[in-house]
Design an enzyme around this catalytic site. Sequence first.
Site, PDB file in Angstrom:
ATOM      1  N   LEU A   1    -107.991 -74.170 -43.265  1.00  0.00           N
ATOM      2  CA  LEU A   1    -107.061 -73.232 -42.766  1.00  0.00           C
ATOM      3  C   LEU A   1    -106.249 -72.575 -43.794  1.00  0.00           C
ATOM      4  O   LEU A   1    -105.516 -73.426 -44.249  1.00  0.00           O
ATOM      5  CB  LEU A   1    -106.165 -73.461 -41.563  1.00  0.00           C
ATOM      6  CG  LEU A   1    -107.202 -74.134 -40.256  1.00  0.00           C
ATOM      7  CD1 LEU A   1    -106.187 -74.502 -39.075  1.00  0.00           C
ATOM      8  CD2 LEU A   1    -108.327 -73.357 -40.019  1.00  0.00           C
TER       9      LEU A   1
ATOM     10  N   ALA B   1    -104.764 -69.272 -43.407  1.00  0.00           N
ATOM     11  CA  ALA B   1    -104.217 -67.816 -43.137  1.00  0.00           C
ATOM     12  C   ALA B   1    -102.654 -67.646 -43.025  1.00  0.00           C
ATOM     13  O   ALA B   1    -102.270 -66.669 -42.778  1.00  0.00           O
ATOM     14  CB  ALA B   1    -104.919 -67.229 -41.895  1.00  0.00           C
TER      15      ALA B   1
ATOM     16  N   ARG C   1     -91.972 -70.707 -45.433  1.00  0.00           N
ATOM     17  CA  ARG C   1     -91.166 -71.440 -46.002  1.00  0.00           C
ATOM     18  C   ARG C   1     -91.172 -71.522 -47.559  1.00  0.00           C
ATOM     19  O   ARG C   1     -90.244 -72.327 -48.265  1.00  0.00           O
ATOM     20  CB  ARG C   1     -91.180 -73.004 -45.412  1.00  0.00           C
ATOM     21  CG  ARG C   1     -90.663 -72.797 -43.931  1.00  0.00           C
ATOM     22  CD  ARG C   1     -91.026 -74.171 -43.240  1.00  0.00           C
ATOM     23  NE  ARG C   1     -92.468 -73.986 -42.771  1.00  0.00           N
ATOM     24  CZ  ARG C   1     -93.009 -74.909 -42.091  1.00  0.00           C
ATOM     25  NH1 ARG C   1     -92.480 -76.107 -41.802  1.00  0.00           N
ATOM     26  NH2 ARG C   1     -94.530 -74.927 -41.767  1.00  0.00           N
TER      27      ARG C   1
ATOM     28  N   LYS D   1     -99.324 -69.044 -49.448  1.00  0.00           N
ATOM     29  CA  LYS D   1     -99.284 -70.606 -49.881  1.00  0.00           C
ATOM     30  C   LYS D   1    -100.160 -71.415 -50.447  1.00  0.00           C
ATOM     31  O   LYS D   1    -100.089 -72.110 -51.506  1.00  0.00           O
ATOM     32  CB  LYS D   1     -98.824 -71.444 -48.457  1.00  0.00           C
ATOM     33  CG  LYS D   1     -98.396 -72.812 -48.676  1.00  0.00           C
ATOM     34  CD  LYS D   1     -97.447 -73.484 -47.765  1.00  0.00           C
ATOM     35  CE  LYS D   1     -98.330 -73.663 -46.259  1.00  0.00           C
ATOM     36  NZ  LYS D   1     -97.465 -74.229 -45.357  1.00  0.00           N
TER      37      LYS D   1
ATOM     38  N   ASN E   1     -99.271 -86.498 -37.320  1.00  0.00           N
ATOM     39  CA  ASN E   1    -100.498 -85.612 -37.588  1.00  0.00           C
ATOM     40  C   ASN E   1    -100.598 -85.111 -38.833  1.00  0.00           C
ATOM     41  O   ASN E   1     -99.949 -84.366 -39.298  1.00  0.00           O
ATOM     42  CB  ASN E   1    -100.482 -84.676 -36.373  1.00  0.00           C
ATOM     43  CG  ASN E   1    -101.547 -83.704 -36.468  1.00  0.00           C
ATOM     44  OD1 ASN E   1    -102.646 -84.160 -37.226  1.00  0.00           O
ATOM     45  ND2 ASN E   1    -101.590 -82.664 -36.054  1.00  0.00           N
TER      46      ASN E   1
ATOM     47  N   ARG F   1    -103.258 -72.903 -78.315  1.00  0.00           N
ATOM     48  CA  ARG F   1    -103.371 -71.941 -77.331  1.00  0.00           C
ATOM     49  C   ARG F   1    -104.774 -71.789 -76.930  1.00  0.00           C
ATOM     50  O   ARG F   1    -105.796 -72.141 -77.761  1.00  0.00           O
ATOM     51  CB  ARG F   1    -102.718 -70.806 -77.548  1.00  0.00           C
ATOM     52  CG  ARG F   1    -101.216 -70.835 -77.607  1.00  0.00           C
ATOM     53  CD  ARG F   1    -100.464 -69.602 -78.149  1.00  0.00           C
ATOM     54  NE  ARG F   1    -101.024 -68.416 -77.381  1.00  0.00           N
ATOM     55  CZ  ARG F   1    -100.964 -67.015 -78.006  1.00  0.00           C
ATOM     56  NH1 ARG F   1    -100.376 -67.045 -79.224  1.00  0.00           N
ATOM     57  NH2 ARG F   1    -101.354 -66.306 -77.378  1.00  0.00           N
TER      58      ARG F   1
ATOM     59  N   LYS G   1    -104.445 -69.995 -82.142  1.00  0.00           N
ATOM     60  CA  LYS G   1    -104.891 -69.150 -80.974  1.00  0.00           C
ATOM     61  C   LYS G   1    -106.176 -68.643 -81.302  1.00  0.00           C
ATOM     62  O   LYS G   1    -106.413 -68.281 -82.284  1.00  0.00           O
ATOM     63  CB  LYS G   1    -104.093 -68.100 -80.552  1.00  0.00           C
ATOM     64  CG  LYS G   1    -104.478 -67.382 -79.206  1.00  0.00           C
ATOM     65  CD  LYS G   1    -104.452 -65.899 -79.434  1.00  0.00           C
ATOM     66  CE  LYS G   1    -105.372 -65.133 -80.447  1.00  0.00           C
ATOM     67  NZ  LYS G   1    -105.396 -63.772 -80.175  1.00  0.00           N
TER      68      LYS G   1
ATOM     69  N   ALA H   1     -97.825 -74.829 -95.769  1.00  0.00           N
ATOM     70  CA  ALA H   1     -96.755 -74.628 -94.846  1.00  0.00           C
ATOM     71  C   ALA H   1     -96.353 -72.989 -94.846  1.00  0.00           C
ATOM     72  O   ALA H   1     -96.243 -72.188 -95.805  1.00  0.00           O
ATOM     73  CB  ALA H   1     -95.485 -75.159 -95.333  1.00  0.00           C
TER      74      ALA H   1
HETATM   75  C1  UD1 Z   1     -99.278 -78.533 -38.685  1.00  0.00           C
HETATM   76  C2  UD1 Z   1     -99.554 -79.248 -37.257  1.00  0.00           C
HETATM   77  C3  UD1 Z   1     -98.706 -80.498 -37.128  1.00  0.00           C
HETATM   78  C4  UD1 Z   1     -98.904 -81.586 -38.244  1.00  0.00           C
HETATM   79  C5  UD1 Z   1     -98.741 -80.664 -39.892  1.00  0.00           C
HETATM   80  C6  UD1 Z   1     -99.152 -81.485 -41.078  1.00  0.00           C
HETATM   81  C7  UD1 Z   1    -100.281 -77.874 -35.640  1.00  0.00           C
HETATM   82  C8  UD1 Z   1     -99.839 -77.045 -34.471  1.00  0.00           C
HETATM   83  N1  UD1 Z   1     -99.477 -78.441 -36.272  1.00  0.00           N
HETATM   84  O1  UD1 Z   1     -97.843 -78.067 -38.657  1.00  0.00           O
HETATM   85  O2  UD1 Z   1     -98.887 -81.487 -36.211  1.00  0.00           O
HETATM   86  O3  UD1 Z   1     -98.158 -82.551 -38.441  1.00  0.00           O
HETATM   87  O4  UD1 Z   1     -99.357 -79.270 -39.781  1.00  0.00           O
HETATM   88  O5  UD1 Z   1     -98.942 -80.691 -42.202  1.00  0.00           O
HETATM   89  O6  UD1 Z   1    -101.537 -77.702 -35.936  1.00  0.00           O
HETATM   90  N2  UD1 Z   1    -102.492 -71.528 -40.657  1.00  0.00           N
HETATM   91  C9  UD1 Z   1    -103.572 -70.746 -40.333  1.00  0.00           C
HETATM   92  N3  UD1 Z   1    -103.390 -69.751 -39.187  1.00  0.00           N
HETATM   93  C10 UD1 Z   1    -102.329 -69.792 -38.586  1.00  0.00           C
HETATM   94  C11 UD1 Z   1    -101.194 -70.892 -38.597  1.00  0.00           C
HETATM   95  C12 UD1 Z   1    -101.464 -71.785 -39.707  1.00  0.00           C
HETATM   96  O7  UD1 Z   1    -104.450 -70.322 -40.974  1.00  0.00           O
HETATM   97  O8  UD1 Z   1    -102.080 -68.896 -37.664  1.00  0.00           O
HETATM   98  C13 UD1 Z   1    -102.909 -72.596 -41.773  1.00  0.00           C
HETATM   99  C14 UD1 Z   1    -101.731 -72.516 -42.848  1.00  0.00           C
HETATM  100  O9  UD1 Z   1    -102.057 -71.424 -43.786  1.00  0.00           O
HETATM  101  C15 UD1 Z   1    -101.659 -73.926 -43.270  1.00  0.00           C
HETATM  102  C16 UD1 Z   1    -102.331 -74.846 -41.941  1.00  0.00           C
HETATM  103  O10 UD1 Z   1    -102.955 -73.764 -41.208  1.00  0.00           O
HETATM  104  O11 UD1 Z   1    -102.600 -74.225 -44.324  1.00  0.00           O
HETATM  105  C17 UD1 Z   1    -101.116 -75.355 -41.452  1.00  0.00           C
HETATM  106  O12 UD1 Z   1    -100.086 -74.525 -40.981  1.00  0.00           O
HETATM  107  P1  UD1 Z   1     -98.439 -74.786 -40.869  1.00  0.00           P
HETATM  108  O13 UD1 Z   1     -97.700 -73.799 -40.464  1.00  0.00           O
HETATM  109  O14 UD1 Z   1     -98.136 -75.240 -42.253  1.00  0.00           O
HETATM  110  O15 UD1 Z   1     -98.445 -76.132 -39.752  1.00  0.00           O
HETATM  111  P2  UD1 Z   1     -97.309 -77.125 -39.825  1.00  0.00           P
HETATM  112  O16 UD1 Z   1     -95.909 -76.605 -39.050  1.00  0.00           O
HETATM  113  O17 UD1 Z   1     -97.028 -77.721 -40.959  1.00  0.00           O
HETATM  114 MG    MG Z   2     -97.827 -77.328 -42.885  1.00  0.00          MG
END
Ligand code: UD1
Ligand code: MG
Length: 445
Positions: free
Chosen positions: A9, A11, A16, A23, A170, A316, A334, A363
């Site tokens: 995942l 997206a 933050r 990210k 988690n 380089r 380089k 030198a």
């Molecule tokens: C999530 C978990 C949390 C866990 C933590 C660990 C959920 C609801 N929560 O929280 O339990 O402890 O990770 O790091 O799953 N992403 C998408 N699409 C979205 C939202 C997120 O692709 O709509 C992807 C983000 O790019 C990221 C990952 O999912 O790579 C996690 O999303 P993030 O928002 O960081 O979740 P956390 O709040 O960290």
């Molecule tokens: Mg996260």
Amino acid sequence: MTSIATVILGAGMGTRMKSAKPKVLHEIAGRPMVSHLLGTVAELNAEKSIVVVAPSMQNVRDVVAPATIAVQEEALGTGHAVAAALPELDGFEGDVLVLYGDTPLMTLDTLQKMIDKRREDDATAVVVLGFEPDDPLEYGRLVTAEDGALSAIVEYADADTATRTIGLCNSGVMAINGKYIAELIGAVDNKNAKGEYYLTDIVEIARNKGLKAQVVIGGEEELLGVNNREQLAEAEKIAQGRWRTAAMREGATLIDPDSVFFSHDTKLGRDVVVEPNVFFGPGVTVGDNVRIKANSHIEGTTIGAGAQVGPFARLRPGADLGPNVKVGNFVELKKATLEDGAKVSHLSYIGDARVGAEANIGAGTITCNYDGYDKAKTDIGAGAFVGSNTSLVAPVKIGDGAIIGAGSTVTREVEADALMVERAEEIQKSGWAARFRKMKAKLNK
Ligand code: UD1
Ligand code: MG
């Protein structure tokens, strides 16, 4: 043998991070986080490897190619993100590993344990990777039953005070039975504190359907989630620790390991000594018995066996050092090939050049390779001797064994074994300095 599909995942924009860049493209050891994960899952020989991205993330697509892309139209939560990948998993009945693109330090071992646990029992719909961090922060909490099975995952935002005291968190990584994934994800809603579709809800959903959920425990370090720049720096530190240990185990001496920075692809030979404060950018290969002295910055470079580099060397991209080459302090290279035993010992810039075997570059020698528009090549023959403070105006060629007098500006080809000096005639006036001082002393009385 059941097959494996992986879904990463990526997206979420990662607000933050306060960045214009998605990210998962932020780098650790010179490589985007998402690429670290793809590298790890590649070892599982997955049948499918899917990355979930947002519509705007062309840059993520470019980086993860040739992985299959699933587009999540709107970031409505991790459950919604997995739903976006479902069409790619149509008819797939193996095990689906879901990874979060912001948890890049996952190890293969742990993933394998999850797959093994999932396969123990066909009724196990979900295996969640838990960990017990020193500070559980805002991670989701794992609620377990007496027999150790997993009852539910509660997100921090939705947890009451009692649930927040749970130390088991988690990590986000799950192994899901492909037979059930569509119905489990289909049942996720967004009735929670954040109004998001939480992937984590599938644990309770599975249990309500009479299926099982289990936990595998992983190490805190590998499961660090990167949500902000501080966590990015923490992940970098952990990754660097891994590379330093690996380099030493493979036979390199790091005098002060904590001050040496590696890229994900740095290759060091045996009996290499790396002095303090050395930075390796991407694409560096170092042969056996090389010494890299303190404060050198090296990227895109190959260093042959027995070479000596630094202190304070800047190598380089395109620097290619043959065996026993010597590159000394304040030298920048380089796109330059230095053949066996060539020496550039002090204060030089050598770019777009070949330096033949055993040639000695004095030198302060500079290759003038750029006229403001184009780059041109300098070719220095084997055994040539270039005197100090020489400007080599490219394109230019110095023949084998030629000697260039110190302070020359060379613009034309020098033949092999010739002497070339370009220098104004010296003038010497006896007693002039003494007379000068006398005159000044009188005037200033
Ligand atoms: C999530 C978990 C949390 C866990 C933590 C660990 C959920 C609801 N929560 O929280 O339990 O402890 O990770 O790091 O799953 N992403 C998408 N699409 C979205 C939202 C997120 O692709 O709509 C992807 C983000 O790019 C990221 C990952 O999912 O790579 C996690 O999303 P993030 O928002 O960081 O979740 P956390 O709040 O960290
Ligand atoms: Mg996260």
